[in-house]
Design a protein around this motif. Structure first.
Motif, mmCIF file in Angstrom:
data_model
loop_
_atom_site.group_PDB
_atom_site.id
_atom_site.type_symbol
_atom_site.label_atom_id
_atom_site.label_comp_id
_atom_site.label_asym_id
_atom_site.label_seq_id
_atom_site.Cartn_x
_atom_site.Cartn_y
_atom_site.Cartn_z
ATOM 1 N N GLU A 1 64.952 34.102 56.666
ATOM 2 C CA GLU A 1 65.601 35.316 57.145
ATOM 3 C C GLU A 1 66.437 35.993 56.071
ATOM 4 N N ASP A 2 67.027 35.207 55.163
ATOM 5 C CA ASP A 2 67.820 35.803 54.090
ATOM 6 C C ASP A 2 66.952 36.270 52.915
ATOM 7 N N ARG A 3 65.641 36.071 53.005
ATOM 8 C CA ARG A 3 64.649 36.522 52.028
ATOM 9 C C ARG A 3 64.830 35.872 50.659
ATOM 10 N N HIS A 4 65.393 34.674 50.640
ATOM 11 C CA HIS A 4 65.602 33.967 49.380
ATOM 12 C C HIS A 4 64.668 32.770 49.218
ATOM 13 N N GLU B 1 58.013 43.001 45.227
ATOM 14 C CA GLU B 1 57.992 41.758 44.447
ATOM 15 C C GLU B 1 57.646 40.568 45.338
ATOM 16 N N ILE B 2 58.287 40.472 46.495
ATOM 17 C CA ILE B 2 58.011 39.374 47.427
ATOM 18 C C ILE B 2 56.577 39.461 47.927
ATOM 19 N N PHE B 3 56.125 40.668 48.227
ATOM 20 C CA PHE B 3 54.756 40.887 48.691
ATOM 21 C C PHE B 3 53.745 40.391 47.655
ATOM 22 N N LEU B 4 53.938 40.764 46.393
ATOM 23 C CA LEU B 4 52.994 40.354 45.351
ATOM 24 C C LEU B 4 52.991 38.841 45.145
ATOM 25 N N VAL B 5 54.167 38.238 45.086
ATOM 26 C CA VAL B 5 54.235 36.786 44.888
ATOM 27 C C VAL B 5 53.559 36.062 46.039
ATOM 28 N N SER B 6 53.894 36.429 47.259
ATOM 29 C CA SER B 6 53.340 35.711 48.412
ATOM 30 C C SER B 6 51.842 35.937 48.555
ATOM 31 N N SER C 1 63.355 34.439 43.131
ATOM 32 C CA SER C 1 64.156 35.364 42.329
ATOM 33 C C SER C 1 63.750 36.794 42.661
ATOM 34 N N ALA C 2 62.595 36.951 43.278
ATOM 35 C CA ALA C 2 62.110 38.273 43.703
ATOM 36 C C ALA C 2 63.000 38.779 44.825
ATOM 37 N N ARG C 3 63.373 40.051 44.748
ATOM 38 C CA ARG C 3 64.275 40.603 45.757
ATOM 39 C C ARG C 3 63.685 41.786 46.515
ATOM 40 N N THR C 4 62.911 42.635 45.861
ATOM 41 C CA THR C 4 62.392 43.810 46.557
ATOM 42 C C THR C 4 61.190 43.427 47.410
ATOM 43 N N ASP C 5 60.871 44.292 48.354
ATOM 44 C CA ASP C 5 59.719 44.042 49.222
ATOM 45 C C ASP C 5 58.431 43.911 48.425
#
Length: 157
Positions: free
Chosen positions: A122-125, A101-106, A95-99
């Protein structure tokens, strides 16, 4: 952000007034500063600080709880003769969309023993995660989404 800096300033002044070098004095000062700012919150009508700080503390406590539990689980697997690990890779829909948010989750997932962020689609989903103890893929996906990702998004949004 200015209220966070002001709260840290209150904590530092409190620590200096006590003449202490302990982190507990700083935390107590931070808590007292938070209460002072909360009481004076009508002066700050446009701030999200009073909603974000408890959610940030919740994220940190959740992460440390998961860190301790997974550390013991991995340690137990290493020191016992029979291995209980069932490694696997799962795709977690994000559900994270910004860089950020994705960075923190991963990265918070990768910091937890037993899990490792492998790739992002590739679609960042979809985030692909290597899990050391994969018993049920759907259950693990839900634990990541409803645990770590939900808390990160509460803090970031």
């Amino acid at each position: 952000m200015p209220l966070l800096i002001l709260n840290i300033f209150f904590a530092a002044v409190f620590t200096l007034l006590l003449g202490s070098t302990r982190i507990s004095a700083f935390i107590a000062g931070f808590f007292i500063g938070y209460i002072i700012l909360w009481v004076s919150r009508p002066l700050y009508p446009d701030t999200r600080y009073f909603r974000k700080l408890p959610k940030t503390i919740n994220l940190v406590l959740y992460f440390f709880k998961e860190l301790v539990i997974s550390s013991f689980r991995v340690t137990w697997d290493v020191i016992t003769p029979s291995h209980i690990s069932r490694p696997g890779i799962i795709g977690v829909p994000l559900s994270a969309r910004t860089d950020l948010e994705i960075f923190l989750v991963s990265n918070l997932l990768s910091l937890t023993p037993g899990t490792l962020s492998v790739d992002l689609s590739e679609d960042r989903h979809t985030l692909f995660v290597h899990v050391m103890f994969l018993e049920d893929g759907d259950k693990t996906r839900q634990e990541i989404k409803n645990g770590l990702e939900r808390r990160v998004l509460e803090v970031m949004r």
